[in-house]
Motif scaffolding. Structure first.
Motif, PDB file in Angstrom:
ATOM      1  N   ILE A 107       0.715  -1.198   0.033  1.00 52.47           N
ATOM      2  CA  ILE A 107      -0.224  -0.097  -0.224  1.00 52.47           C
ATOM      3  C   ILE A 107       0.810   1.056   0.102  1.00 52.47           C
ATOM      4  O   ILE A 107       1.759   1.276   0.941  1.00 52.47           O
ATOM      5  CB  ILE A 107      -1.069  -0.077   1.146  1.00 52.47           C
ATOM      6  N   ASN A 108       0.660   1.919  -1.018  1.00 49.49           N
ATOM      7  CA  ASN A 108       1.502   3.478  -1.040  1.00 49.49           C
ATOM      8  C   ASN A 108       0.633   4.624  -1.156  1.00 49.49           C
ATOM      9  O   ASN A 108      -0.515   4.448  -1.499  1.00 49.49           O
ATOM     10  CB  ASN A 108       2.235   3.181  -2.178  1.00 49.49           C
ATOM     11  N   GLN A 109       1.186   5.536  -0.818  1.00 52.08           N
ATOM     12  CA  GLN A 109       0.459   7.068  -1.025  1.00 52.08           C
ATOM     13  C   GLN A 109       1.372   7.922  -1.199  1.00 52.08           C
ATOM     14  O   GLN A 109       2.194   8.486  -0.573  1.00 52.08           O
ATOM     15  CB  GLN A 109      -0.271   7.126   0.612  1.00 52.08           C
ATOM     16  N   SER A 110       0.983   8.567  -2.650  1.00 53.60           N
ATOM     17  CA  SER A 110       2.123   9.707  -3.042  1.00 53.60           C
ATOM     18  C   SER A 110       1.199  10.988  -2.417  1.00 53.60           C
ATOM     19  O   SER A 110       0.317  10.973  -1.762  1.00 53.60           O
ATOM     20  CB  SER A 110       1.915   9.838  -4.483  1.00 53.60           C
ATOM     21  N   PHE A 111       2.149  12.177  -2.677  1.00 59.21           N
ATOM     22  CA  PHE A 111       1.501  13.517  -1.877  1.00 59.21           C
ATOM     23  C   PHE A 111       0.257  13.902  -2.477  1.00 59.21           C
ATOM     24  O   PHE A 111      -0.746  14.067  -1.464  1.00 59.21           O
ATOM     25  CB  PHE A 111       2.531  14.526  -2.454  1.00 59.21           C
ATOM     26  N   LEU A 112      -0.032  13.718  -3.682  1.00 57.98           N
ATOM     27  CA  LEU A 112      -1.308  14.042  -4.243  1.00 57.98           C
ATOM     28  C   LEU A 112      -2.422  12.972  -3.646  1.00 57.98           C
ATOM     29  O   LEU A 112      -3.389  13.451  -3.213  1.00 57.98           O
ATOM     30  CB  LEU A 112      -1.391  13.899  -5.803  1.00 57.98           C
ATOM     31  N   TYR A 119      -5.457   5.695  -1.439  1.00 55.99           N
ATOM     32  CA  TYR A 119      -3.988   4.815  -1.547  1.00 55.99           C
ATOM     33  C   TYR A 119      -3.898   4.130  -2.821  1.00 55.99           C
ATOM     34  O   TYR A 119      -5.176   4.045  -3.493  1.00 55.99           O
ATOM     35  CB  TYR A 119      -4.092   3.855  -0.370  1.00 55.99           C
ATOM     36  N   GLU A 120      -2.735   3.796  -3.054  1.00 56.72           N
ATOM     37  CA  GLU A 120      -2.466   2.747  -4.131  1.00 56.72           C
ATOM     38  C   GLU A 120      -2.298   1.535  -3.592  1.00 56.72           C
ATOM     39  O   GLU A 120      -1.312   1.328  -2.773  1.00 56.72           O
ATOM     40  CB  GLU A 120      -1.358   3.275  -5.128  1.00 56.72           C
ATOM     41  N   LEU A 121      -2.895   0.214  -3.989  1.00 59.95           N
ATOM     42  CA  LEU A 121      -2.617  -0.835  -3.767  1.00 59.95           C
ATOM     43  C   LEU A 121      -1.879  -1.863  -4.827  1.00 59.95           C
ATOM     44  O   LEU A 121      -2.274  -1.851  -6.206  1.00 59.95           O
ATOM     45  CB  LEU A 121      -3.698  -1.656  -3.241  1.00 59.95           C
ATOM     46  N   LYS A 122      -0.652  -2.275  -4.539  1.00 52.32           N
ATOM     47  CA  LYS A 122      -0.144  -3.165  -5.588  1.00 52.32           C
ATOM     48  C   LYS A 122       0.074  -4.234  -5.176  1.00 52.32           C
ATOM     49  O   LYS A 122       0.372  -4.892  -3.992  1.00 52.32           O
ATOM     50  CB  LYS A 122       1.480  -2.324  -5.881  1.00 52.32           C
ATOM     51  N   LYS A 136      -4.850   2.201  -8.523  1.00 58.37           N
ATOM     52  CA  LYS A 136      -4.349   3.332  -8.104  1.00 58.37           C
ATOM     53  C   LYS A 136      -5.133   4.473  -7.155  1.00 58.37           C
ATOM     54  O   LYS A 136      -4.504   5.066  -6.623  1.00 58.37           O
ATOM     55  CB  LYS A 136      -4.440   4.275  -9.536  1.00 58.37           C
ATOM     56  N   ALA A 137      -6.332   4.182  -7.148  1.00 60.98           N
ATOM     57  CA  ALA A 137      -7.091   5.043  -6.121  1.00 60.98           C
ATOM     58  C   ALA A 137      -8.106   4.085  -5.431  1.00 60.98           C
ATOM     59  O   ALA A 137      -9.108   3.844  -5.739  1.00 60.98           O
ATOM     60  CB  ALA A 137      -7.830   6.152  -6.688  1.00 60.98           C
TER      61      ALA A 137
END
Length: 174
Positions: A107-112, A119-122, A136-137
């Motif tokens: 699980i990642n989260q960019s500034f935007l 969050y982004e789940l890969k 992506k969202a």
């Protein structure tokens, strides 16, 4: 509240902003020098057309981000133990991942994404260099629950493998 992952779900609707911004950034990054050259060599009256072109491009990007949002669904098939993703605008793609093939769930989260609250789940699987699925969202609660579920399914299947091997070894001893 637990989500029912067997029902097809979409990404978060506010993710359209994230996808559109990401795509716009990539376009600007790829054409940065031609844009600068065009702005420097242009006369004042042609700047209106450049601005209009940029607005038109932005509208197209937002429209395609909306189509991507509408055509992207994911769900779990409990009976077959598979994670299924349907995506694509012009060419549809169906990705089916058996749960025991999942290696990593990140699980990642960019500034935007942090600003708009998604969050982004890969999902990374065995046999590929890149991420098999990239959502992506996705809402934070949903991302955590899905990640936990996928990790637990993978661990529970891995814990069953040694038991089967132990039975084979004990049968050989007889």
């Amino acid at each position: 509240m637990k989500h029912d992952f067997s029902i097809p779900q979409r990404q978060s609707a506010v993710g359209i902003v994230s996808m559109a911004t990401s795509t716009t950034y990539k376009i600007i990054k790829a054409s940065f020098f031609p844009i600068i050259a065009l702005l420097v060599k242009s006369e004042a009256h042609t700047l209106k057309y450049i601005a209009l072109g940029f607005v038109a491009l932005l509208c197209i990007v937002v429209f395609f981000s909306y189509l991507w949002y509408k055509n992207f669904t994911f769900y779990l098939d409990q009976n077959r133990q598979e994670f299924i993703v349907k995506k694509g605008i012009f060419s549809k793609k169906l990705i089916t991942i058996h749960l025991n093939k999942i290696l990593h769930v990140n699980i990642n989260q960019s500034f935007l994404q942090k600003i708009i609250g998604v969050y982004e789940l890969k999902i990374d699987t065995a046999g590929t260099e890149k991420n098999e699925v990239d959502i992506k969202a996705i809402d934070g609660i949903l991302a955590n629950q899905l990640s936990t579920y996928l990790r637990n399914q993978t661990k529970s299947e891995e814990s069953q493998i040694p038991l089967e091997n132990e039975n084979v070894e004990s049968a050989k001893a007889l």
